[in-house]
Design an enzyme around this catalytic site. Sequence first.
Site, PDB file in Angstrom:
ATOM      1  N   CYS A  14       0.663  -1.086  -0.170  1.00 41.03           N
ATOM      2  CA  CYS A  14      -0.009  -0.075   0.039  1.00 41.03           C
ATOM      3  C   CYS A  14       0.931   1.304  -0.006  1.00 41.03           C
ATOM      4  O   CYS A  14       2.070   1.157   0.391  1.00 41.03           O
ATOM      5  CB  CYS A  14      -0.867  -0.059   1.218  1.00 41.03           C
TER       6      CYS A  14
ATOM      7  N   THR B 264       0.842   3.374   2.029  1.00 43.18           N
ATOM      8  CA  THR B 264       1.286   3.879   3.399  1.00 43.18           C
ATOM      9  C   THR B 264       2.829   3.029   3.785  1.00 43.18           C
ATOM     10  O   THR B 264       3.497   3.572   4.248  1.00 43.18           O
ATOM     11  CB  THR B 264       0.221   3.356   4.358  1.00 43.18           C
TER      12      THR B 264
ATOM     13  N   HIS C 279       5.519   5.019   2.430  1.00 43.26           N
ATOM     14  CA  HIS C 279       5.743   6.273   3.122  1.00 43.26           C
ATOM     15  C   HIS C 279       6.512   5.804   4.532  1.00 43.26           C
ATOM     16  O   HIS C 279       7.507   6.322   4.795  1.00 43.26           O
ATOM     17  CB  HIS C 279       4.419   6.852   3.765  1.00 43.26           C
TER      18      HIS C 279
ATOM     19  N   GLU D 186      -1.890  -5.747   3.898  1.00 44.00           N
ATOM     20  CA  GLU D 186      -2.803  -6.476   2.862  1.00 44.00           C
ATOM     21  C   GLU D 186      -2.278  -8.108   2.983  1.00 44.00           C
ATOM     22  O   GLU D 186      -1.120  -8.177   2.706  1.00 44.00           O
ATOM     23  CB  GLU D 186      -2.894  -5.750   1.673  1.00 44.00           C
TER      24      GLU D 186
ATOM     25  N   ILE E  73     -15.717   9.187   3.863  1.00 40.37           N
ATOM     26  CA  ILE E  73     -15.806   7.816   3.957  1.00 40.37           C
ATOM     27  C   ILE E  73     -14.198   7.242   4.132  1.00 40.37           C
ATOM     28  O   ILE E  73     -13.556   7.596   3.642  1.00 40.37           O
ATOM     29  CB  ILE E  73     -16.231   7.009   2.565  1.00 40.37           C
TER      30      ILE E  73
END
Lengths: 344, 344, 344, 344
Positions: free
Chosen positions: C38, C40, C43, C64, C287
């Site tokens: 991902c 993230t 990062h 994941e 969301i």
Amino acid sequence: MRAVAKQKATPGLELIEKPEPVPGPEEVLIQVKACSICGTDVHIYQWDEWSQRRIKPPLVLGHEVAGKVISVGSHVQGISKGDYVSAESHIPCGRCVYCHSGRAHICQNYKILGIDRDGTFAEYLVIPQSVVWKNDLSILPKFASIQEPLGNSVHVVMEANVAGKSVAVFGTGITGLFAIAVAHAVGAVEIFAIDQHEFKLNLAKKLGATRAINFRKEDSVKVLRDATGGLGVDVVLEMSGAQSAIDSGLKAVRKGGMFIAFGLPSKSVTVDLAEDIIFKGLQIKGITGRKIFETWDQMNYLLRTGKLDLSPIVTHEVGLNEFEHAMDLMINHPNETIKVVMYP
Amino acid sequence: MRAVAKQKATPGLELIEKPEPVPGPEEVLIQVKACSICGTDVHIYQWDEWSQRRIKPPLVLGHEVAGKVISVGSHVQGISKGDYVSAESHIPCGRCVYCHSGRAHICQNYKILGIDRDGTFAEYLVIPQSVVWKNDLSILPKFASIQEPLGNSVHVVMEANVAGKSVAVFGTGITGLFAIAVAHAVGAVEIFAIDQHEFKLNLAKKLGATRAINFRKEDSVKVLRDATGGLGVDVVLEMSGAQSAIDSGLKAVRKGGMFIAFGLPSKSVTVDLAEDIIFKGLQIKGITGRKIFETWDQMNYLLRTGKLDLSPIVTHEVGLNEFEHAMDLMINHPNETIKVVMYP
Amino acid sequence: MRAVAKQKATPGLELIEKPEPVPGPEEVLIQVKACSICGTDVHIYQWDEWSQRRIKPPLVLGHEVAGKVISVGSHVQGISKGDYVSAESHIPCGRCVYCHSGRAHICQNYKILGIDRDGTFAEYLVIPQSVVWKNDLSILPKFASIQEPLGNSVHVVMEANVAGKSVAVFGTGITGLFAIAVAHAVGAVEIFAIDQHEFKLNLAKKLGATRAINFRKEDSVKVLRDATGGLGVDVVLEMSGAQSAIDSGLKAVRKGGMFIAFGLPSKSVTVDLAEDIIFKGLQIKGITGRKIFETWDQMNYLLRTGKLDLSPIVTHEVGLNEFEHAMDLMINHPNETIKVVMYP
Amino acid sequence: MRAVAKQKATPGLELIEKPEPVPGPEEVLIQVKACSICGTDVHIYQWDEWSQRRIKPPLVLGHEVAGKVISVGSHVQGISKGDYVSAESHIPCGRCVYCHSGRAHICQNYKILGIDRDGTFAEYLVIPQSVVWKNDLSILPKFASIQEPLGNSVHVVMEANVAGKSVAVFGTGITGLFAIAVAHAVGAVEIFAIDQHEFKLNLAKKLGATRAINFRKEDSVKVLRDATGGLGVDVVLEMSGAQSAIDSGLKAVRKGGMFIAFGLPSKSVTVDLAEDIIFKGLQIKGITGRKIFETWDQMNYLLRTGKLDLSPIVTHEVGLNEFEHAMDLMINHPNETIKVVMYP
């Protein structure tokens, strides 16, 4: 002009000559390009009990239409000569609490084309401006004409919230078939069609049903439960009005599910309120007519973008003068005759 | 400890001595401060057909309770000795598709306190941590105990969306009376109570009904239509399960309205699906149980802020050892006995 | 076992050997079959400001996953050795008001896999039973692994109510592309993809976009208005977090429309509240995450029925030991690298 | 007749004599019984920038009214001489996609009384039949006149779904005060009023606020969080348009909550989209005008049943010829002047 009318209170219809109608100040004169036959027209042709109570001859029949505007009354606004239009068949009063709050489809005082006033089976037609719908030019007259019944099914499907869900459609008459096509277009994942006529079940598959269930050969409740891990389907669209379909639909829908009642039973029905509705936490919606004009707008969008293909639905196209042949198809070959369009 | 139990498969109940229950690793031991009697307990006392099929003695009865946590199992989290609690009576499995999607009130496999396992009519009670609800300290035990049935009515009213609307409540048993009080608290404008018992109808008025209709003396459908300009009420809450009330409710609700089915009929019911549901564009919701714990949270908020006053509902308070007297009240004086709370 | 971990508070990651984790009483041990990367994770690899504040090394990365259950803790129920599973990455507390009311995706106290505890980039993984999702056997591990980000988009699309509507998706990163595929599957009629990268815009078309708009070459607001008869689109899904996309989305959505905010801006944004939201009667929904497990259930249904084809999304598949290559793809070839799946 | 009009493009208004207006075929002539002053009228009086752009003198001002029908045009239906009426101030076109789907309050082409055509500050008034609302005879003219702004607040509150919830109302100008009264009437449990003017905050309490917060003296976000167990309120109604109130409202609303944007900021606003909207799973609705006539119907019901008492709102009643005094009250005593009603 020529028109197909009920001239007296007996069975049958006649092809007559009568003067072209003249539009009042808030009315519109339309040249009919296509008109199509509904089951209600057949009832009036056959002069059943309901027709005898409801219909006051003489009356030009028909409430499905596509045509061209010939002239408009003095107070008509926003509609012009040459516009390509269809008609919402329910003429709302415009002033009751429902009309006043955007719910004209449940108007307290509505009149119906071809029932309460002269209808669409004619060369020319006059309707109030309030029910004129402007068609997209890309939609053929035969499809524009059948928007009236299609709208019922669009209304049903949009209220059922089928996106990403499993849907069982009980009854594959015209509105059931339309419902299957619309559910397919707007994101139902699995669509089960339940009926007893193979011709219609095959048509259902062409229109998007992922599985056809002949309830004469299979236990529909069992098939639906087995296909959904025992849970039942998310949504039932009851389009037949048959007690047995209502029973099966209520058994086959899952807890917390949605049941749409659209098909009209001829008498009261029996339901197991405790087991099938209360303990299930079921939601039921009764649906009638089309939202005016929200449903027409949704329908137009699906048709003009090609999301919805109605070709398999129009099984017969005839001339207006062949109306007797059309009625014969509807009455004596009901399972192969889905929609008959007539051209004046 | 003392407990009121069904010891064998015959009518009646007994006050027995039995060992205090011991909580498992995910369970909580509660000292009962108040327990209250439901109609279901009366059915089991009377040993009706349903009870004979469903109940396996020996069994401590009762599923309504308020009490204090005495000890917690080794894997219990977030609940401590001394907490003031009540219990959701339906113990969800926690793993079915409904539990997994925030709809545990329609769990496929739930068990019920006082029916499937020992209940609340005792000095001590063991329940799974999953059904423990921490009460606000300001709520008296007698009111905390009756949250279980109150929750049904809160669930009914919140699903009906009554704010700013006219509401007819058919049946003024305990859940009907609760529904009136809740509808009054959350913004119904006019509340019509329909029943045949004057004591209950008077109670209905105390709780917020703007009009009480005794259907033995007045035609409820006519009264409701006359009071609403001929339209009918926006919302019907059917809390009785009676065929005649279902009929009247469906006739008295307006087009586009909402009908909540909560009262359980003892057998199948007959409805005029075409006239009363489809042509009306009616919405029906079957409601069961309480949303876990959304409903409890709403209820707690109404109670701790004083928006909801349940004083008129608790008509009798007795000791646990007076259970025979309590049953006598429920069975022989049903119209003056709304809720009996017992103190162990 | 082998794992890819942040061992100290500096940029980079390391392939390490560490003992297999041991599940606690309410935990499950999983053999990882596939794990996916991902933004993230990138990062954290790059050790940006946010990572420096949030991450406490040592930590195995990744949230994941698809894998097989090897063993379960003593209090685990309903999950067995051999089950084929994925993980909800947000571990809800289970006790706050949101968890208690079926809204665990906005839990007040959630922890995240691979951020607050060891994650999925390893041969073995331990997770609480509360976040285990059982996969359908027909779903390949690479697709089962990417259900975590896919679920964000399913959540977005289901909340947006796209059936029968026109939808503009701003941003064709992974969640934007997923949103296009899902909107296509659940009945959006026209889907406009807006981005500046041709590779992604082409991918958008493969996944169901009816039109790709490169905002470097075209005025997206003008194109969207022109394509919708001047009205604007029914629904905007803002998946980019860019101020310019938010501006364009608010201008391009029609009156009474729906705007979903999902993409996270790095700082505060400016909006014309009066013109773009109030006078439009616009509805906006923020969301985050996935509904637990309602979204997973919807996603599983779309995947196992083949309604959703994720093949174009997984652009690269590598071994876990090739993680440096994977990071290089994500960082230096971001416009051609959509999703990288790693196999331990 | 006498009328209060902007005769030329300069500050101020004049009391003039002009001929009684004559209704067209679809219009209605009304004798004004009461007309009331809106902040917009004050802006036009003061001739601010917006007025200079928007208003084309000469123009009779005013858009709030109650009066009696004197005569009707030749094509008017369902409205008769003698009817007691008020006016929806926004005159929808009746033909755009929004008008066609029951959402005329967001009509693309609406005209406004007293802005785009002569308004209500006169002895007589002509309006199209499409905006005539028949009042219940029990409602006094001064209250019937202020239904126009009241309707904004009814619309706001009904969209916010406040039943059983905690509500914070930012801004206690006229629409904020109305919103408090309506929220109280339709079932909000706790209502927090936030403003800086003690007179208005006291009025808020009279109308149903359970707590008044003077943001000059208290930190409103802290008070709201403390009062709700740290969660924040369920619903925020932002009625002020102030950046600081928008900030506080977004911080004070709980996760999964509802934020209604009604107050119009004079320029763009800044929001923390990620923290305050996305991570919160917040829902925002922009609200403008009144649903035609659904809102009017709801309002009428609340007024005629006495659920809503507007007495504290009408702080001043004057003659039409005292308009300068009325303007002075509005401009120089804004915090004690809530609503001024004028009688011609």
